[in-house]
Design an enzyme around this catalytic site. Sequence first.
Site, PDB file in Angstrom:
ATOM      1  N   GLY A   1       4.183   7.865   2.995  1.00  0.00           N
ATOM      2  CA  GLY A   1       4.995   6.666   3.063  1.00  0.00           C
ATOM      3  C   GLY A   1       4.295   5.467   2.461  1.00  0.00           C
TER       4      GLY A   1
ATOM      5  N   GLY B   1       0.828  -1.199   0.000  1.00  0.00           N
ATOM      6  CA  GLY B   1       0.000   0.000   0.000  1.00  0.00           C
ATOM      7  C   GLY B   1       0.862   1.248   0.000  1.00  0.00           C
TER       8      GLY B   1
ATOM      9  CG  ASP C   1     -10.727   9.377   4.951  1.00  0.00           C
ATOM     10  OD1 ASP C   1     -11.451   9.795   4.018  1.00  0.00           O
ATOM     11  OD2 ASP C   1      -9.533   9.058   4.799  1.00  0.00           O
TER      12      ASP C   1
ATOM     13  CE  LYS D   1      -0.473   4.830   7.495  1.00  0.00           C
ATOM     14  NZ  LYS D   1      -1.843   5.146   8.007  1.00  0.00           N
TER      15      LYS D   1
END
Length: 367
Positions: A47, A42, A159, A64
């Site tokens: 980042g 992803g 979101d 992440k």
Amino acid sequence: MNSSPAGTPSPQPSRANGNINLGPSANPNAQPTDFDFLKVIGKGNYGKVLLAKRKSDGAFYAVKVLQKKSILKKKEQSHIMAERSVLLKNVRHPFLVGLRYSFQTPEKLYFVLDYVNGGELFFHLQRERRFLEPRARFYAAEVASAIGYLHSLNIIYRDLKPENILLDCQGHVVLTDFGLCKEGVEPEDTTSTFCGTPEYLAPEVLRKEPYDRAVDWWCLGAVLYEMLHGLPPFYSQDVSQMYENILHQPLQIPGGRTVAACDLLQSLLHKDQRQRLGSKADFLEIKNHVFFSPINWDDLYHKRLTPPFNPNVTGPADLKHFDPEFTQEAVSKSIGCTPDTVASSSGASSAFLGFSYAPEDDDILDC
């Protein structure tokens, strides 16, 4: 993994000179060299998310990795620290991604998260165009359960979109990406920050009016509409026109849907937030809508309901539900290195005080 005991208040972030301090915390033993970083799965504004295998025990995680320089340049450190704070509160809910631990180097921040490889809801929608009502109902119910839990913690998500809804290896929903969450919003409180994703913005956000938790129920309606019809409810390639549609165009529901589905969409996508389903009794109103009458909510929460779709992943290395655009990208060697601490400015370090987090224990996922 356990966070602080239930009922124990979390330390409130303090701010000085634009820096965010979550209070005392540390994870001095964790470092990038603890992992073999295998694949990019992803990408985001600051980042990448990588599939990583911990060397000590062979456990797989989604890590992440965020660039401090990019975050500071856009003055977004408050969102990153909010995400870390929210993640710590979510570890006990079945439909929210769990934070195993977090640490930092002079240049980068590392979130070590549950690895979920059933694919984004967005990925499956792109491939299948739309879902039948039973499948859409199942996903909407699990998402609503997660949103209701966040609201019970006085957190607005802000979101909700198919890209932030993952499926686990069994086909259950996992909500991820908490960077736009707003903490400390009591039931009668409002907030006013303009944020979100254009296709899913509620009218009150576009009007730059104070908004409350009902903004998340609008987004649920938009995602449910997209699951059933293939596009967000007021979609236009022209973003300005799409905003006009959201503000002024009556909701148009194509035929072929049940009365219950149509009523739920009309109720969630009500342009007046005060009249929107969920605006008064929050998640309870969603649960009690006739569209969800086939759902046993206790069974849903405890994952006793069989998901309508099984991703059929063969194991952690099965990446067929990830976009090849990501997985074919080379993994930068710098991600797995522990850089010289002298190389970074003290400003970057002080801007992320309290980011690092070490759990009391560390469970391994079933899949």
